[in-house]
Design a protein around this motif. Structure first.
Motif, PDB file in Angstrom:
ATOM      1  N   THR A 187       0.885  -1.151   0.000  1.00 52.90           N
ATOM      2  CA  THR A 187       0.000   0.000   0.000  1.00 52.90           C
ATOM      3  C   THR A 187       0.929   1.208   0.000  1.00 52.90           C
ATOM      4  OG1 THR A 187      -1.645  -1.186   1.295  1.00 52.90           O
ATOM      5  CG2 THR A 187      -1.792   1.226   1.276  1.00 52.90           C
ATOM      6  N   PRO A 188       0.923   2.007  -1.062  1.00 54.68           N
ATOM      7  CA  PRO A 188       1.886   3.116  -1.131  1.00 54.68           C
ATOM      8  C   PRO A 188       1.590   4.199  -0.099  1.00 54.68           C
ATOM      9  CG  PRO A 188       0.366   3.206  -2.985  1.00 54.68           C
ATOM     10  CD  PRO A 188       0.055   1.949  -2.229  1.00 54.68           C
ATOM     11  N   ALA A 189       2.626   4.942   0.226  1.00 50.09           N
ATOM     12  CA  ALA A 189       2.454   6.110   1.086  1.00 50.09           C
ATOM     13  C   ALA A 189       1.593   7.105   0.326  1.00 50.09           C
ATOM     14  CB  ALA A 189       3.819   6.720   1.404  1.00 50.09           C
ATOM     15  N   ASN A 190       0.987   8.023   1.056  1.00 49.44           N
ATOM     16  CA  ASN A 190       0.227   9.054   0.361  1.00 49.44           C
ATOM     17  C   ASN A 190       0.385  10.390   1.057  1.00 49.44           C
ATOM     18  OD1 ASN A 190      -2.216   9.676   2.107  1.00 49.44           O
ATOM     19  ND2 ASN A 190      -2.364   7.447   1.961  1.00 49.44           N
ATOM     20  N   ARG A 191       0.199  11.416   0.277  1.00 52.68           N
ATOM     21  CA  ARG A 191       0.240  12.782   0.806  1.00 52.68           C
ATOM     22  C   ARG A 191      -0.971  13.496   0.233  1.00 52.68           C
ATOM     23  NH1 ARG A 191       5.171  16.477  -0.613  1.00 52.68           N
ATOM     24  NH2 ARG A 191       4.059  16.543  -2.572  1.00 52.68           N
ATOM     25  N   ASN A 192      -1.733  14.086   1.124  1.00 54.22           N
ATOM     26  CA  ASN A 192      -2.948  14.787   0.716  1.00 54.22           C
ATOM     27  C   ASN A 192      -3.861  13.886  -0.108  1.00 54.22           C
ATOM     28  OD1 ASN A 192      -1.953  17.119   1.968  1.00 54.22           O
ATOM     29  ND2 ASN A 192      -0.856  17.706   0.117  1.00 54.22           N
ATOM     30  N   GLY A 193      -3.927  12.614   0.273  1.00 54.07           N
ATOM     31  CA  GLY A 193      -4.810  11.673  -0.395  1.00 54.07           C
ATOM     32  C   GLY A 193      -4.290  11.111  -1.704  1.00 54.07           C
ATOM     33  N   GLU A 194      -3.092  11.499  -2.112  1.00 51.28           N
ATOM     34  CA  GLU A 194      -2.504  11.029  -3.365  1.00 51.28           C
ATOM     35  C   GLU A 194      -1.343  10.086  -3.073  1.00 51.28           C
ATOM     36  OE1 GLU A 194      -3.587  11.764  -6.489  1.00 51.28           O
ATOM     37  OE2 GLU A 194      -5.242  12.800  -5.496  1.00 51.28           O
ATOM     38  N   PRO A 195      -1.233   8.960  -3.796  1.00 55.12           N
ATOM     39  CA  PRO A 195      -0.099   8.058  -3.586  1.00 55.12           C
ATOM     40  C   PRO A 195       1.216   8.735  -3.977  1.00 55.12           C
ATOM     41  CG  PRO A 195      -1.572   7.225  -5.312  1.00 55.12           C
ATOM     42  CD  PRO A 195      -2.153   8.509  -4.823  1.00 55.12           C
ATOM     43  N   VAL A 196       2.259   8.466  -3.189  1.00 51.36           N
ATOM     44  CA  VAL A 196       3.590   9.017  -3.457  1.00 51.36           C
ATOM     45  C   VAL A 196       4.640   7.929  -3.299  1.00 51.36           C
ATOM     46  CG1 VAL A 196       3.039  11.397  -2.758  1.00 51.36           C
ATOM     47  CG2 VAL A 196       3.854   9.763  -1.048  1.00 51.36           C
ATOM     48  N   GLU A 197       5.776   8.105  -3.950  1.00 54.58           N
ATOM     49  CA  GLU A 197       6.903   7.181  -3.806  1.00 54.58           C
ATOM     50  C   GLU A 197       7.504   7.352  -2.416  1.00 54.58           C
ATOM     51  OE1 GLU A 197      10.829   7.906  -5.822  1.00 54.58           O
ATOM     52  OE2 GLU A 197      10.160   6.120  -6.920  1.00 54.58           O
ATOM     53  N   SER A 198       7.947   6.247  -1.829  1.00 53.62           N
ATOM     54  CA  SER A 198       8.595   6.312  -0.523  1.00 53.62           C
ATOM     55  C   SER A 198       9.882   5.500  -0.547  1.00 53.62           C
ATOM     56  CB  SER A 198       7.653   5.804   0.572  1.00 53.62           C
ATOM     57  OG  SER A 198       7.216   4.501   0.295  1.00 53.62           O
ATOM     58  N   PHE A 199      10.749   5.772   0.394  1.00 58.72           N
ATOM     59  CA  PHE A 199      12.078   5.186   0.472  1.00 58.72           C
ATOM     60  C   PHE A 199      12.182   4.374   1.755  1.00 58.72           C
ATOM     61  CE2 PHE A 199      16.535   4.969  -0.291  1.00 58.72           C
ATOM     62  CZ  PHE A 199      17.145   5.047   0.939  1.00 58.72           C
ATOM     63  N   TYR A 200      12.718   3.158   1.645  1.00 61.48           N
ATOM     64  CA  TYR A 200      12.921   2.293   2.805  1.00 61.48           C
ATOM     65  C   TYR A 200      14.397   1.968   2.976  1.00 61.48           C
ATOM     66  CZ  TYR A 200       8.049   1.005   3.637  1.00 61.48           C
ATOM     67  OH  TYR A 200       6.722   1.006   3.953  1.00 61.48           O
ATOM     68  N   THR A 201      14.788   1.821   4.210  1.00 60.06           N
ATOM     69  CA  THR A 201      16.115   1.338   4.565  1.00 60.06           C
ATOM     70  C   THR A 201      15.917   0.073   5.388  1.00 60.06           C
ATOM     71  OG1 THR A 201      17.000   3.578   4.598  1.00 60.06           O
ATOM     72  CG2 THR A 201      18.247   1.904   5.796  1.00 60.06           C
ATOM     73  N   LEU A 202      16.624  -0.992   5.005  1.00 54.73           N
ATOM     74  CA  LEU A 202      16.500  -2.280   5.675  1.00 54.73           C
ATOM     75  C   LEU A 202      17.863  -2.686   6.238  1.00 54.73           C
ATOM     76  CD1 LEU A 202      14.901  -4.899   6.305  1.00 54.73           C
ATOM     77  CD2 LEU A 202      15.540  -5.696   4.026  1.00 54.73           C
ATOM     78  N   PRO A 203      18.148  -2.336   7.504  1.00 53.52           N
ATOM     79  CA  PRO A 203      19.406  -2.785   8.106  1.00 53.52           C
ATOM     80  C   PRO A 203      19.275  -4.247   8.528  1.00 53.52           C
ATOM     81  CG  PRO A 203      18.208  -1.364   9.623  1.00 53.52           C
ATOM     82  CD  PRO A 203      17.385  -1.458   8.377  1.00 53.52           C
ATOM     83  N   MET A 204      20.349  -5.009   8.336  1.00 49.61           N
ATOM     84  CA  MET A 204      20.351  -6.417   8.708  1.00 49.61           C
ATOM     85  C   MET A 204      21.647  -6.728   9.441  1.00 49.61           C
ATOM     86  SD  MET A 204      19.022  -8.028   5.118  1.00 49.61           S
ATOM     87  CE  MET A 204      19.741  -6.762   4.093  1.00 49.61           C
ATOM     88  N   THR A 205      21.533  -7.493  10.518  1.00 55.94           N
ATOM     89  CA  THR A 205      22.714  -7.926  11.261  1.00 55.94           C
ATOM     90  C   THR A 205      22.769  -9.442  11.194  1.00 55.94           C
ATOM     91  OG1 THR A 205      22.549  -6.029  12.746  1.00 55.94           O
ATOM     92  CG2 THR A 205      23.858  -7.909  13.511  1.00 55.94           C
ATOM     93  N   PHE A 206      23.938  -9.964  10.876  1.00 56.44           N
ATOM     94  CA  PHE A 206      24.149 -11.405  10.755  1.00 56.44           C
ATOM     95  C   PHE A 206      25.106 -11.842  11.849  1.00 56.44           C
ATOM     96  CE2 PHE A 206      22.880  -9.796   6.712  1.00 56.44           C
ATOM     97  CZ  PHE A 206      21.987 -10.750   6.242  1.00 56.44           C
ATOM     98  N   HIS A 207      24.661 -12.819  12.634  1.00 53.16           N
ATOM     99  CA  HIS A 207      25.473 -13.338  13.733  1.00 53.16           C
ATOM    100  C   HIS A 207      26.063 -14.681  13.325  1.00 53.16           C
ATOM    101  CE1 HIS A 207      24.114 -10.297  16.565  1.00 53.16           C
ATOM    102  NE2 HIS A 207      22.946 -10.382  15.941  1.00 53.16           N
ATOM    103  N   PRO A 208      27.284 -14.995  13.804  1.00 55.98           N
ATOM    104  CA  PRO A 208      27.892 -16.289  13.447  1.00 55.98           C
ATOM    105  C   PRO A 208      27.112 -17.447  14.056  1.00 55.98           C
ATOM    106  CG  PRO A 208      29.239 -15.138  15.062  1.00 55.98           C
ATOM    107  CD  PRO A 208      28.118 -14.204  14.678  1.00 55.98           C
ATOM    108  N   GLN A 209      27.264 -18.589  13.415  1.00 55.31           N
ATOM    109  CA  GLN A 209      26.641 -19.802  13.934  1.00 55.31           C
ATOM    110  C   GLN A 209      27.293 -20.177  15.252  1.00 55.31           C
ATOM    111  OE1 GLN A 209      26.408 -22.998  11.040  1.00 55.31           O
ATOM    112  NE2 GLN A 209      27.002 -21.533   9.485  1.00 55.31           N
ATOM    113  N   LYS A 210      26.529 -20.785  16.127  1.00 54.34           N
ATOM    114  CA  LYS A 210      27.096 -21.206  17.425  1.00 54.34           C
ATOM    115  C   LYS A 210      27.409 -22.668  17.386  1.00 54.34           C
ATOM    116  CE  LYS A 210      25.002 -17.601  20.063  1.00 54.34           C
ATOM    117  NZ  LYS A 210      24.325 -17.191  21.225  1.00 54.34           N
TER     118      LYS A 210
END
Length: 126
Positions: A103-126
């Motif tokens: 579902t896109p972001a919207n401004r004033n009732g109109e859909p707008v493009e949005s930007f996401y940042t997805l940080p990921m942390t990877f831990h070693p196997q135990k």
């Protein structure tokens, strides 16, 4: 082997943090079907880490946009693992779920493009 993959999956699942950085002020909430928790779970399921072993935790940051039409686009790594094959597996995993409509972001009732940042942390196997 299955136990190792399950351990990696669970570590990734609980290590992923997703947050949005708006390209537009006063935008209403945009959403992935099932919410952001579901999105993080889907990303974790799609990343194939078989064959990789590491000793220290490390982080990556992926970015993408959600178009006015609700399509995930421009998936890129902002911060790399410095291992091209590993980076590509991360990108491929994220791209596998981009067919799902947001579902896109919207401004004033109109859909707008949005930007996401997805940080990921990877831990070693135990």
């Amino acid at each position: 082997m299955i136990k190792k993959l399950l351990t990696i999956f669970l570590l990734i699942l609980f290590s992923l943090n997703v947050y949005a950085q708006e390209t537009v002020k006063n935008s209403h909430e945009k959403a992935m079907p099932g919410g952001m928790t579901k999105f993080r779970e889907e990303v974790a399921k799609q990343i194939d880490l078989s064959g990789f072993v590491w000793n220290e935790p490390f982080s990556l940051v992926a970015t993408f946009t959600v178009s006015k039409e609700g399509k995930m686009e421009n998936v890129k790594l902002k911060e790399s693992s410095e291992n091209p094959e590993f980076d590509q597996r991360i990108l491929d995993g994220i791209k596998r779920i981009r067919k799902k409509k947001w579902t896109p972001a919207n401004r004033n009732g109109e859909p707008v493009e949005s930007f996401y940042t997805l940080p990921m942390t990877f831990h070693p196997q135990k």
